[in-house]
Write a protein that holds these residues in place. Structure first.
Motif, short mmCIF file in Angstrom:
data_model
loop_
_atom_site.label_atom_id
_atom_site.label_comp_id
_atom_site.label_asym_id
_atom_site.label_seq_id
_atom_site.Cartn_x
_atom_site.Cartn_y
_atom_site.Cartn_z
N SER A 1 0.83 -1.20 0.00
CA SER A 1 0.00 0.00 0.00
C SER A 1 0.86 1.25 0.00
N PRO A 2 0.39 2.33 -0.60
CA PRO A 2 1.17 3.56 -0.62
C PRO A 2 1.43 4.09 0.78
N ILE A 3 2.61 4.66 0.97
CA ILE A 3 2.98 5.26 2.25
C ILE A 3 3.51 6.65 1.96
N GLU A 4 3.06 7.63 2.69
CA GLU A 4 3.57 8.98 2.50
C GLU A 4 4.99 9.06 3.03
N ALA A 5 5.95 9.37 2.17
CA ALA A 5 7.34 9.51 2.58
C ALA A 5 7.61 10.95 2.97
N ALA A 6 8.45 11.16 3.97
CA ALA A 6 8.68 12.50 4.50
C ALA A 6 9.42 13.39 3.51
N SER A 7 10.42 12.85 2.84
CA SER A 7 11.20 13.67 1.92
C SER A 7 11.84 12.78 0.88
N GLY A 8 12.37 13.41 -0.15
CA GLY A 8 13.03 12.66 -1.21
C GLY A 8 12.48 13.05 -2.56
N GLU B 1 10.58 13.03 -6.06
CA GLU B 1 9.27 12.50 -6.43
C GLU B 1 9.18 12.38 -7.94
N VAL B 2 8.57 11.30 -8.39
CA VAL B 2 8.38 11.04 -9.81
C VAL B 2 6.94 10.61 -10.02
N GLY B 3 6.31 11.12 -11.05
CA GLY B 3 4.97 10.70 -11.40
C GLY B 3 4.99 9.77 -12.59
N ILE B 4 4.40 8.59 -12.45
CA ILE B 4 4.28 7.63 -13.55
C ILE B 4 2.81 7.26 -13.70
N GLU B 5 2.49 6.43 -14.65
CA GLU B 5 1.10 6.16 -14.97
C GLU B 5 0.28 5.66 -13.78
N PRO B 6 0.78 4.68 -12.96
CA PRO B 6 -0.07 4.21 -11.85
C PRO B 6 -0.18 5.19 -10.70
N SER C 1 17.39 6.96 -6.46
CA SER C 1 16.97 5.57 -6.54
C SER C 1 15.52 5.44 -6.11
N PHE C 2 14.80 4.61 -6.84
CA PHE C 2 13.40 4.29 -6.57
C PHE C 2 13.29 2.77 -6.60
N LYS C 3 12.80 2.18 -5.52
CA LYS C 3 12.86 0.73 -5.37
C LYS C 3 11.47 0.14 -5.13
N GLY C 4 11.36 -1.15 -5.44
CA GLY C 4 10.12 -1.86 -5.18
C GLY C 4 8.94 -1.36 -5.97
N ILE C 5 9.19 -0.88 -7.19
CA ILE C 5 8.11 -0.32 -8.02
C ILE C 5 7.36 -1.48 -8.69
N PRO C 6 6.06 -1.61 -8.49
CA PRO C 6 5.33 -2.70 -9.16
C PRO C 6 5.18 -2.39 -10.66
N TYR C 7 5.75 -3.27 -11.49
CA TYR C 7 5.60 -3.09 -12.93
C TYR C 7 4.47 -3.94 -13.49
N ALA C 8 4.00 -4.91 -12.72
CA ALA C 8 2.91 -5.79 -13.14
C ALA C 8 2.33 -6.42 -11.89
N ALA C 9 1.15 -6.99 -12.03
CA ALA C 9 0.52 -7.73 -10.94
C ALA C 9 0.60 -9.21 -11.25
N ALA C 10 1.17 -9.96 -10.33
CA ALA C 10 1.29 -11.41 -10.51
C ALA C 10 0.00 -12.09 -10.06
N ALA C 11 -0.44 -13.07 -10.83
CA ALA C 11 -1.56 -13.89 -10.41
C ALA C 11 -1.05 -14.88 -9.36
N VAL C 12 -1.69 -14.94 -8.20
CA VAL C 12 -1.20 -15.77 -7.10
C VAL C 12 -2.29 -16.73 -6.64
N PRO D 1 -0.35 -3.36 -13.32
CA PRO D 1 -0.36 -3.10 -11.87
C PRO D 1 -1.49 -2.17 -11.49
N ALA D 2 -1.95 -2.31 -10.25
CA ALA D 2 -3.00 -1.41 -9.76
C ALA D 2 -2.44 -0.01 -9.56
N SER D 3 -3.26 0.97 -9.80
CA SER D 3 -2.85 2.35 -9.54
C SER D 3 -3.03 2.65 -8.06
#
Length: 556
Positions: free
Chosen positions: A28-35, A37-42, A55-66, A77-79
């Protein structure tokens, strides 16, 4: 289900490759204090900036079926709303443990079926910068993009936007089965991990400009299973146009299972899948989907399941060698190569040699026929088990890499071939010079013990940093322009008609014809195996099955 959620300093390894560690990312999205910022489609992301590198880490590029939806192609991926915290890596994909004695043992801090994330490093001032997309190795069974060895800072500091990718592994990423093919509109199954990689490249095409990258200048790069994946991408129509160059470190163009028919004396991928379900006690795909992911993966590994590509007629239309022979692969320039001594089983005796020189020669003659004299010249019995180890490395990785260099050359493209043969005291003391994946610390510039698995020989030679800087300069300049070069470095000539190559020893050394006769021998042997309707490109030397002497001759 996520396991091992405690954060620790280092993360996991692949059976053949590595990158930077952290904790599992919250979904789930978490508000980060500083750093930055980049806007992408989701949605929006907030990362970290340090010394001019973002550096930007852990970005969901797709949703895996589980779970009960397992074994489906990746979905969009979900927006999200607000700003998503992108300061920590996502979890590794589900994988089995690696034996503690293995040089590649570096277990992940967290794993999950929901693992399709990527990471981006970029210069803070990047504008239409070249992009490298890194695919980790690990036999398609283990590995993660977050290993300290794969940290992308050294690429970003040279002006590259560097992307590293997680993709599904083991049976969760590579299982084919008749029921799964029946569920697919295209009538195919398997290759889910490859579809993940294609989805990651589509994400790069659509989003990398927001990080300062040029979506029209993308290089795919991988080692071992990542190199194999890069080779799959070169022949897959679904990946066409998503990248313009490739860096391929120790690949394999062996024969792979056909989807639904036995061929090359190999069971079909669907039959392999049916046998695995039987081994797991699962009566059908629904029962297999009900199995817990980690348990399924470990039991499949114990049962001998080999994750690999499936020749399905769509994602992988034909055998790789057939596609390269017909010139239907991606028309992209390549850097491709392998390591001088890929197979070095530390702590073990290696392959068992025959009891006498005569027996060794007779067994090679029974397998290689009229190719035997050349095999024995290149791999004499006097070298002991090292002869068979080097034959396997040459016949799998060397032959595959040089074959790709030759194929791209024949399309009129620039291809650059290399051999990594640099050694240093810690590796030499353990007879691990030029072993499989040993180039990785050098090609990433991450040479310190903190970046490596615990049992890895830490570079400690006087020329280590110079070798690493040379590789980084060659790799990044190739990504930028298609021409590997660097100030003060030897001119790296394209493979061409002279079989030009570069050998990385204490310094890069330019040469011609890496090992005279090596490629020609293994090409002739693999061609003979294909003519006989057998599998090729993996069983080399005494590991190959004896045949009647062949009339196949080495092509000069």
């Amino acid at each position: 289900m996520t396991i091992g959620t405690t954060c620790r300093g280092k993360m996991s390894l692949l059976g053949l490759a590595l990158a930077l560690a952290g904790c599992a990312h919250s979904s789930s999205p978490i508000e980060a204090a500083s750093g930055p910022e980049v806007g992408i489609e989701p949605g929006a992301l907030r990362g970290i900036e340090n010394s001019g590198i973002r550096s930007f880490k852990g970005i969901p590029y797709a949703a895996a079926a589980v779970g009960e939806r397992r074994w489906k192609p990746p979905q969009r991926p979900a927006s999200w709303t607000g700003v998503r915290d992108a300061r920590e890596f996502g979890p590794a994909c589900i994988q089995p443990p690696v034996p503690a004695r293995s040089i590649y043992n570096d277990p992940p801090a967290a794993t999950s079926e929901d693992c399709l994330s990527l990471n981006v490093w970029s210069p803070a001032d990047a504008r239409r910068a070249p992009v490298i997309v890194w695919l980790h190795g690990g036999s398609l069974r283990i590995g993660v993009s977050s290993l300290p060895l794969y940290d992308g800072n050294n690429y970003a500091s040279r002006g590259v936007v560097f992307v590293s990718v997680n993709y599904r592994l083991g049976p969760l990423g590579w299982l084919a089965h008749e029921e799964l093919s029946g569920e697919s509109p295209a009538g195919i199954s398997g290759n889910y991990g490859l579809l993940d990689q294609i989805a990651a490249l589509e994400w790069v095409r659509d989003n990398i400009a927001a990080f300062g990258g040029d979506p029209a200048n993308v290089t795919v790069m991988g080692e071992s299973a990542g190199a194999l994946s890069t080779t799959y991408l070169m022949v897959s129509p679904q990946a066409r146009g998503l990248f313009g160059k490739a860096i391929i470190q120790s690949t394999n163009v062996r024969s792979f299972p056909e989807l639904s028919q036995d061929d090359n004396r190999t069971p079909s991928a669907e039959r392999i899948g049916a046998e695995l379900l039987s081994d797991l006690g699962a009566s059908d795909i629904a029962a297999a989907r009900a199995l817990e992911a980690q348990d399924l993966t470990e039991r499949a590994t114990a049962a001998g399941f080999i994750p690999q590509g499936t020749i399905d007629g769509v994602v992988l239309p034909r055998q790789l060698v057939d596609i390269f022979d017909s010139g239907d692969q991606a028309r992209v320039p390549v850097i491709v190569g392998f390591n001088a001594h890929e197979f070095r089983p530390e702590g073990g005796p290696g392959p068992r040699m025959p009891s006498s020189l005569k027996e060794y020669e007779e067994r090679i003659e029974s397998i290689y026929g009229n190719l035997a004299p050349e095999f024995l010249r290149l791999y004499p019995a006097g070298e002991g088990a090292d002869a068979l180890l080097d034959a396997a490395g040459d016949g799998i990785f060397g032959w595959s890499g040089e074959r790709i260099a030759l194929s791209q050359r024949d399309l009129g493209l620039e291809s650059y071939f290399y051999i990594f043969d640099h050694c240093y005291p810690a590796a030499e003391r353990r007879d691990l010079c030029g072993f499989h994946a040993s180039e990785l610390p050098f090609s990433f510039g991450n040479l310190d013990a903190e970046a490596l698995p615990d049992r890895w020989p830490v570079p400690d030679g006087t020329s280590d940093r110079a070798v690493s800087d040379a590789m980084l300069d060659y790799w990044t300049s190739f990504a930028a322009s298609g021409n590997p070069h660097g100030e003060g470095l030897p001119d790296w000539q394209a493979y061409g008609s002279q079989q030009n190559y570069l050998r990385f020893v204490d310094t890069p050394v330019a040469g011609r014809d890496p090992r005279p006769g090596m490629f020609e021998l293994h090409e002739a042997f693999s061609r003979r195996q294909r003519e006989l309707g057998r599998s090729w490109g993996q069983a080399i030397g005494l590991a190959a099955e004896p045949e009647e002497p062949s009339t196949t001759r080495i092509k000069q």
